[in-house]
Design a protein around this motif. Sequence first.
Motif, PDB file in Angstrom:
ATOM      1  N   ASP A  41      37.401   8.764   3.893  1.00 16.31           N
ATOM      2  CA  ASP A  41      37.977   9.501   5.010  1.00 16.31           C
ATOM      3  C   ASP A  41      37.438   8.930   6.318  1.00 16.31           C
ATOM      4  O   ASP A  41      36.308   8.457   6.369  1.00 16.31           O
ATOM      5  CB  ASP A  41      37.613  10.988   4.893  1.00 16.31           C
ATOM      6  N   ASP A  43      37.179   9.515  10.736  1.00 16.40           N
ATOM      7  CA  ASP A  43      37.182  10.563  11.752  1.00 16.40           C
ATOM      8  C   ASP A  43      38.489  10.549  12.544  1.00 16.40           C
ATOM      9  O   ASP A  43      39.040  11.583  12.872  1.00 16.40           O
ATOM     10  CB  ASP A  43      35.995  10.385  12.704  1.00 16.40           C
ATOM     11  N   VAL A  44      38.964   9.344  12.875  1.00 17.50           N
ATOM     12  CA  VAL A  44      40.220   9.176  13.614  1.00 17.50           C
ATOM     13  C   VAL A  44      41.053   8.148  12.874  1.00 17.50           C
ATOM     14  O   VAL A  44      40.614   7.028  12.645  1.00 17.50           O
ATOM     15  CB  VAL A  44      39.955   8.703  15.065  1.00 17.50           C
ATOM     16  N   TYR A  45      42.262   8.537  12.497  1.00 14.87           N
ATOM     17  CA  TYR A  45      43.184   7.669  11.779  1.00 14.87           C
ATOM     18  C   TYR A  45      43.720   6.596  12.724  1.00 14.87           C
ATOM     19  O   TYR A  45      43.736   6.810  13.940  1.00 14.87           O
ATOM     20  CB  TYR A  45      44.332   8.543  11.246  1.00 14.87           C
ATOM     21  N   SER A  47      46.239   4.583  15.041  1.00 19.87           N
ATOM     22  CA  SER A  47      47.329   5.205  15.793  1.00 19.87           C
ATOM     23  C   SER A  47      48.015   4.214  16.714  1.00 19.87           C
ATOM     24  O   SER A  47      47.530   3.100  16.922  1.00 19.87           O
ATOM     25  CB  SER A  47      46.807   6.392  16.606  1.00 19.87           C
ATOM     26  N   SER A  56      45.172  16.915  16.846  1.00 19.00           N
ATOM     27  CA  SER A  56      44.778  17.225  15.473  1.00 19.00           C
ATOM     28  C   SER A  56      44.933  16.001  14.574  1.00 19.00           C
ATOM     29  O   SER A  56      45.890  15.227  14.686  1.00 19.00           O
ATOM     30  CB  SER A  56      45.574  18.408  14.929  1.00 19.00           C
ATOM     31  N   LYS A  57      43.970  15.847  13.694  1.00 16.44           N
ATOM     32  CA  LYS A  57      43.934  14.685  12.804  1.00 16.44           C
ATOM     33  C   LYS A  57      45.150  14.610  11.875  1.00 16.44           C
ATOM     34  O   LYS A  57      45.767  13.552  11.764  1.00 16.44           O
ATOM     35  CB  LYS A  57      42.628  14.705  12.008  1.00 16.44           C
ATOM     36  N   LYS A  60      48.178  13.576  13.897  1.00 12.31           N
ATOM     37  CA  LYS A  60      48.047  12.193  14.354  1.00 12.31           C
ATOM     38  C   LYS A  60      48.366  11.227  13.207  1.00 12.31           C
ATOM     39  O   LYS A  60      48.992  10.189  13.405  1.00 12.31           O
ATOM     40  CB  LYS A  60      46.640  11.944  14.890  1.00 12.31           C
ATOM     41  N   THR A  61      47.945  11.578  11.998  1.00 15.01           N
ATOM     42  CA  THR A  61      48.243  10.771  10.812  1.00 15.01           C
ATOM     43  C   THR A  61      49.747  10.730  10.566  1.00 15.01           C
ATOM     44  O   THR A  61      50.319   9.668  10.313  1.00 15.01           O
ATOM     45  CB  THR A  61      47.522  11.353   9.585  1.00 15.01           C
ATOM     46  N   ALA A 138      41.216   2.650  13.086  1.00 15.61           N
ATOM     47  CA  ALA A 138      40.589   3.915  12.711  1.00 15.61           C
ATOM     48  C   ALA A 138      39.138   3.923  13.197  1.00 15.61           C
ATOM     49  O   ALA A 138      38.532   2.867  13.424  1.00 15.61           O
ATOM     50  CB  ALA A 138      40.627   4.079  11.195  1.00 15.61           C
ATOM     51  N   LYS A 140      35.283   5.671  12.465  1.00 17.94           N
ATOM     52  CA  LYS A 140      34.374   6.418  11.588  1.00 17.94           C
ATOM     53  C   LYS A 140      33.018   6.443  12.262  1.00 17.94           C
ATOM     54  O   LYS A 140      32.425   5.398  12.528  1.00 17.94           O
ATOM     55  CB  LYS A 140      34.285   5.737  10.216  1.00 17.94           C
TER      56      LYS A 140
END
Length: 158
Positions: A41, A43-45, A47, A56-57, A60-61, A138, A140
């Motif tokens: 996983d 923290d931020v996908y 984009s 929201s994650k 955003k995904t 992404a 992390k």
Amino acid sequence: MKQIYVLIVALTLTSCEYFNVKKTSPEAILNEELKTFNWNDVDVYPSFSSCDSIESKPQKTVCFTDVLTAHILKHLQSETIVVTHDVTDTINLKFQVSETGVLSLLNIEVDSTIIKEIPNIETLIHSSLDSLPKVFPAIKRGQQVKTEFELPVIIQAN
């Protein structure tokens, strides 16, 4: 009085053990921290700039996958594709986004019916990625990281 001296000496000798500080090595701290990591996983996908306003994650995904899918389908629709039979099938695309935001297509799983009807489908998909907008990698724990993901794309040709 002798007993008090013996007691003081005994307490002095045994109490030194309480003042010893145990040192923890950086490797032990790192190993303990790595055990708590969820490596699957981020923290931020990854984009696109059009998804920046979303906070929201999960949304955003969804935005990222929707923009990527729409871009590929728009490119495929702009091509002249002639088929002899109707085709409705799903292509599974496996992507990798590098730490620098470079999107690479790792694998394309195409059913034999699509290859039979549209033999250049893989070339068309590769060429659709050439005009892709800038991808932000992404994140992390504050670091840009490499990610891999799969994206199903439904192909319909009449």
